[in-house]
Design a protein around this motif. Structure first.
Motif, PDB file in Angstrom:
ATOM      1  N   VAL A  43      79.110  55.588 130.400  1.00  0.00           N
ATOM      2  CA  VAL A  43      77.805  56.213 130.542  1.00  0.00           C
ATOM      3  C   VAL A  43      77.976  57.686 130.873  1.00  0.00           C
ATOM      4  N   ASN A  59      61.600  55.100 133.921  1.00  0.00           N
ATOM      5  CA  ASN A  59      62.962  54.704 134.281  1.00  0.00           C
ATOM      6  C   ASN A  59      63.927  55.847 134.023  1.00  0.00           C
ATOM      7  N   VAL A  62      68.533  56.438 129.304  1.00  0.00           N
ATOM      8  CA  VAL A  62      69.770  55.854 128.794  1.00  0.00           C
ATOM      9  C   VAL A  62      70.549  56.977 128.132  1.00  0.00           C
ATOM     10  N   GLN A  64      74.523  57.587 126.478  1.00  0.00           N
ATOM     11  CA  GLN A  64      75.795  56.948 126.164  1.00  0.00           C
ATOM     12  C   GLN A  64      76.612  57.830 125.233  1.00  0.00           C
ATOM     13  N   THR A  73      70.756  59.702 123.625  1.00  0.00           N
ATOM     14  CA  THR A  73      69.993  59.834 124.867  1.00  0.00           C
ATOM     15  C   THR A  73      68.547  59.464 124.575  1.00  0.00           C
ATOM     16  N   CYS A  75      64.573  57.613 126.470  1.00  0.00           N
ATOM     17  CA  CYS A  75      63.821  56.962 127.545  1.00  0.00           C
ATOM     18  C   CYS A  75      63.509  55.527 127.139  1.00  0.00           C
ATOM     19  N   TRP A  76      63.262  54.683 128.137  1.00  0.00           N
ATOM     20  CA  TRP A  76      62.898  53.301 127.845  1.00  0.00           C
ATOM     21  C   TRP A  76      61.896  52.798 128.873  1.00  0.00           C
ATOM     22  N   ASP A 145      76.120  47.164 131.087  1.00  0.00           N
ATOM     23  CA  ASP A 145      75.283  47.477 132.237  1.00  0.00           C
ATOM     24  C   ASP A 145      73.926  46.817 132.100  1.00  0.00           C
ATOM     25  N   LEU A 147      70.201  47.054 133.248  1.00  0.00           N
ATOM     26  CA  LEU A 147      69.304  48.047 133.837  1.00  0.00           C
ATOM     27  C   LEU A 147      68.019  47.387 134.317  1.00  0.00           C
ATOM     28  N   GLN A 171      72.704  47.374 128.302  1.00  0.00           N
ATOM     29  CA  GLN A 171      73.264  48.558 127.657  1.00  0.00           C
ATOM     30  C   GLN A 171      74.761  48.352 127.480  1.00  0.00           C
ATOM     31  N   LEU A 198      76.020  52.167 120.473  1.00  0.00           N
ATOM     32  CA  LEU A 198      75.257  51.849 121.676  1.00  0.00           C
ATOM     33  C   LEU A 198      74.314  50.716 121.317  1.00  0.00           C
ATOM     34  N   LEU A 200      71.310  48.176 122.754  1.00  0.00           N
ATOM     35  CA  LEU A 200      70.321  47.892 123.791  1.00  0.00           C
ATOM     36  C   LEU A 200      69.618  46.586 123.434  1.00  0.00           C
TER      37      LEU A 200
END
Length: 300
Positions: A43, A59, A62, A64, A73, A75-76, A145, A147, A171, A198, A200
């Motif tokens: 990360v 949040n 993310v 990676q 990069t 947002c989530w 990971d 989250l 992730q 990556l 998700l």
């Protein structure tokens, strides 16, 4: 929800679904080194090494860095209806500036029509993938990971009942297959390398099904969406008719009604930033002439 009947049948393990966006956001030839099949997650701080600096409302972002130095990069958040929603998605090629690829990405609808014609569920708009339908992930489900975000205990949280932070997003940096291969036939060493992605993923339980929403972001700039379905066969949907079902009981009995899962993704492109998107189309037009092996064409 009714209790499991004696007809309960487990579905097969996750079946990959269907939509490959395969968007290449850069024409830069990316050279990678060979890597292990399951590399450990790495990360990266979004502000480091030229990665995009995104401002996320709910949040932490993310971020990676992948095997070749490229970085994703974004947002989530979790929407009550759509489940996992990815926003402000940026790709940073090695040694280059960040490129905004997507403003928003999520599933838009999941229709499940049954062969008998008696039922067609709209699992996103009538049930939803988010809220209390969002499942917590264990180490077995996620090797990377896990989250956390706030998840209501009852429905979408509108009726009260409070909520809690739970690990719902996985992730991982995973092996993405062959990045390139070149063998000129001279006996020299073959040039070959693998790439990383990556990945998700979330799991949403809707009725008897448990859906795996998965998005993969490649180190070459590609984006892929997948949907998996696992869980149980509904004890309420049996046709007892070989024309509309498949026998899952002893011998030729217990015809579970055949049905399909049709997923539609909602994609808000943002190539070049808001208002800056440019699309090029390449066409070939026939010349009306015939070559030795095939008709000839020219750029239209």
């Amino acid at each position: 929800m009714p209790e499991l009947s004696p007809r309960r049948r487990m579905l097969p393990t996750v079946v990959a679904a269907a939509a490959i966006l395969a968007l290449v956001v850069t024409a830069v030839l990316i050279v990678e080194r060979a890597i292990p099949a399951a590399p450990a997650p790495r990360v990266q701080d979004p502000a480091a090494s030229g990665a995009a600096d995104v401002d996320c409302a709910e949040n932490d972002p993310v971020a990676q860095e992948l095997g070749n130095g490229a970085t994703w990069t974004m947002c989530w958040r979790v929407d009550a209806a759509r489940g996992l929603v990815l926003e402000d998605v940026h790709f940073t090629p090695p040694g280059a500036r960040p490129v905004q690829v997507l403003a928003e990405l999520s599933i838009g609808q999941l229709e499940v029509p049954y062969d008998t014609g008696l039922r067609n569920t709209e699992d996103i708009t009538t049930q939803g993938f988010g809220g209390s339908h969002m499942m917590s992930l264990s180490e077995t489900e996620c090797l990377g990971d896990r989250l956390e975000t706030y998840v209501p205990k009852i429905g979408d949280g509108s009726v009260g009942g409070g909520g809690e932070r739970r690990p719902v997003l996985c992730q991982e940096e995973v092996d993405g297959g062959i990045a390139y291969r070149s063998d000129d036939g001279t006996g020299a060493a073959t040039e070959v390398a693998r790439r990383t992605e990556l990945r998700l993923a979330t799991v949403s339980k809707v009725g008897w099904y448990e859906y795996v929403s998965q998005y993969s972001f490649g180190s070459d700039g590609t984006v892929r969406s997948d949907l998996g379905a696992t869980g149980d066969l509904s004890p309420e949907d049996y046709a007892d008719d070989p024309a509309h079902g498949w026998p899952v009981g002893p011998g030729e009995s217990d015809y579970a009604t055949s049905h399909s899962h049709n997923a539609v993704w909602r994609v808000h492109w943002a190539l070049g930033g808001p208002g800056g998107q440019v699309v090029e189309q390449y066409d070939a037009a026939p010349t009306g002439e015939q070559g030795p092996r095939a008709p000839s064409s020219r750029a239209a």
